[in-house]
Design a protein around this motif. Sequence first.
Motif, short mmCIF file in Angstrom:
data_model
loop_
_atom_site.label_atom_id
_atom_site.label_comp_id
_atom_site.label_asym_id
_atom_site.label_seq_id
_atom_site.Cartn_x
_atom_site.Cartn_y
_atom_site.Cartn_z
N SER A 24 -1.89 -6.54 -9.96
CA SER A 24 -1.82 -5.95 -8.62
C SER A 24 -1.26 -6.99 -7.66
O SER A 24 -2.02 -7.67 -6.94
CB SER A 24 -3.21 -5.50 -8.16
OG SER A 24 -3.86 -4.74 -9.15
N PRO A 25 0.04 -7.17 -7.61
CA PRO A 25 0.62 -8.23 -6.78
C PRO A 25 0.51 -7.92 -5.29
O PRO A 25 0.37 -6.77 -4.87
CB PRO A 25 2.09 -8.24 -7.22
CG PRO A 25 2.34 -6.85 -7.69
CD PRO A 25 1.06 -6.39 -8.32
N ARG A 26 0.58 -8.97 -4.49
CA ARG A 26 0.63 -8.79 -3.03
C ARG A 26 2.00 -8.25 -2.66
O ARG A 26 3.02 -8.74 -3.15
CB ARG A 26 0.35 -10.11 -2.33
CG ARG A 26 -1.07 -10.63 -2.57
CD ARG A 26 -1.28 -11.93 -1.82
NE ARG A 26 -2.65 -12.42 -1.93
CZ ARG A 26 -3.10 -13.25 -2.86
NH1 ARG A 26 -2.26 -13.70 -3.80
NH2 ARG A 26 -4.35 -13.64 -2.88
N ILE A 27 2.03 -7.27 -1.77
CA ILE A 27 3.29 -6.58 -1.49
C ILE A 27 3.69 -6.66 -0.02
O ILE A 27 4.69 -6.04 0.38
CB ILE A 27 3.21 -5.11 -1.94
CG1 ILE A 27 2.06 -4.39 -1.26
CG2 ILE A 27 3.09 -5.03 -3.45
CD1 ILE A 27 1.99 -2.90 -1.57
N ILE A 28 2.94 -7.40 0.80
CA ILE A 28 3.34 -7.59 2.20
C ILE A 28 2.85 -8.94 2.66
O ILE A 28 1.84 -9.46 2.17
CB ILE A 28 2.76 -6.46 3.08
CG1 ILE A 28 3.49 -6.41 4.42
CG2 ILE A 28 1.26 -6.61 3.26
CD1 ILE A 28 3.21 -5.16 5.21
N GLN A 29 3.61 -9.55 3.59
CA GLN A 29 3.29 -10.92 4.00
C GLN A 29 3.85 -11.23 5.37
O GLN A 29 4.91 -10.72 5.76
CB GLN A 29 3.88 -11.91 2.99
CG GLN A 29 3.81 -13.37 3.41
CD GLN A 29 4.41 -14.29 2.37
OE1 GLN A 29 3.81 -14.53 1.35
NE2 GLN A 29 5.62 -14.79 2.62
#
Length: 521
Positions: A332-337
């Motif tokens: 479940s990767p991070r998708i916003i930063q």
Amino acid sequence: MFRSMWKKLLTTAVAGCAVALGGEFASAQDSDLKALQERLDRLEKQNEELRKQLNQNPVSTEAGIDARAIEGIVSNYLQSQAKKEEAKKAAGPEYKEVGKDLNMTAKWSNGITFESPLKDFKVHVGGRVHYDMGWHHPDPRGNFPNYFDATGFRRARMRVDGTFWEVFNWVIEYDFAGGNAAATDVYIDVTQLPIIGTFRVGHYKEFFSLEELTSSRYITFMDRTLFNEAFGLGRRLGAGFSRDFLDQRATFSAGIFADEPDTTTALWEGAQDLVLRGTVLPIWEQDGRCLLHLGAAWKHFGYSLNPLQDDDGVVGARYRARTLRIGNGDGSPRIIQAGPLLVDEADMYGGEFALVWGPLSIQAELAYLINDGIVNPAATRGRKPEYWGSYVMASYFLTGEHRAYSRRSGAFDRVKVNEPFFLVRGSDEEGRRWLSGKGAWELTARWDYLDLREDGIVSTGSPPTGVLQDVVLGVNWYWTSNAKVMFNYVRAWRDSDAGTGFGANRSGRVDSFGIRFAYDF
């Protein structure tokens, strides 16, 4: 001769007196018997008349009750009890000698508990396990990083906590889910202090956010909200105090926290924080079955040593999030930063709302973060980047339970299941082949929003800057108060028009489904 005559006269006199007295006694006795007989006759006559009346006009039980008399009896009893309580209070507290009896007995109380007779010494052995399974389906047009289906332990913790000398509480808890032992809660409390209440020092959660301060054992969804991860809420080393007042209708907490320094680079891995939080309960009825919670918090990030470096070796402050983390999060990767930003300090403000009305619960929060002290103002065009997040959630128990609340901590507590789940063979005597209990069933829904946009400020890496929001629908099946199964469906949307590494299109959606088997003791 004279002697003989006097003897006869004396004998005659005594006999005469005896006859006279006996006659009077017999006469009095006859009179008393006659009066008694007349009285019995009258009573018999009255009884006969009453018997005839009852036969002719039967009196109902309800009609025969004197409500005023009963109210008077109850009122007198309550008044006497109140007087006893007042007298007991006036006499002063019953003092006990702490540490006098150190013999301990074992019992089950959400785990194995050893306790002294006066409860001034106690040891509890427990833990929690959260085993997850999850499936993801990202929109291929959104240029998302690699998702993959996964399974694993999100949490696998062992915990020992207790009390000694009545006023000292302690906790030692480690998590083994990642393959290595990592400290979660390790702290000691000094309780019953004048004015400040409880003083705590060690590694524990900062006093910010109702959802964060509600233990993972009692949260409603598999994952906490987007701003919770993005703004770095969680545990740190620190010292602080908390207390309740107004008959546990309000709480106040304050603390100062910092991460451990990186011994290899001599840089701080995170902020040195100052945190304040207050809560009130305008409504508290039926022992918490109906309540209204309001809260506010402030957190100051103090990046005193520059450059700031995070766990991945990236210099600067980053705010990033993902949806539905499964196990250790690799699938479940991070998708916003947003960021990284070179900042000296930042401030975050939070607002809390929760309403419990029997089986129905509604909860909402807002977190607003302002970055200040930009090291390189040109990179932000002289502005202070501002980011915010919010959510609204609701749940409903089909089986009549309600979310429990701790007035001492100002956060939600363990749900008490009315009937545990079981399915066993019946007996011939009962005439049923199977015996069963349904457990507790809870329907849940949440809308979550995170805005990491700032005009003219873009992410210099991946994932991109933008807005991330999701809708979560769930069902929680509580087998007992200590074990449950959680089902979550998540649809997340990312809206982004800035960043690098994702091609021309960086907007799209991700559908996820997760199952969690959770138990704690």
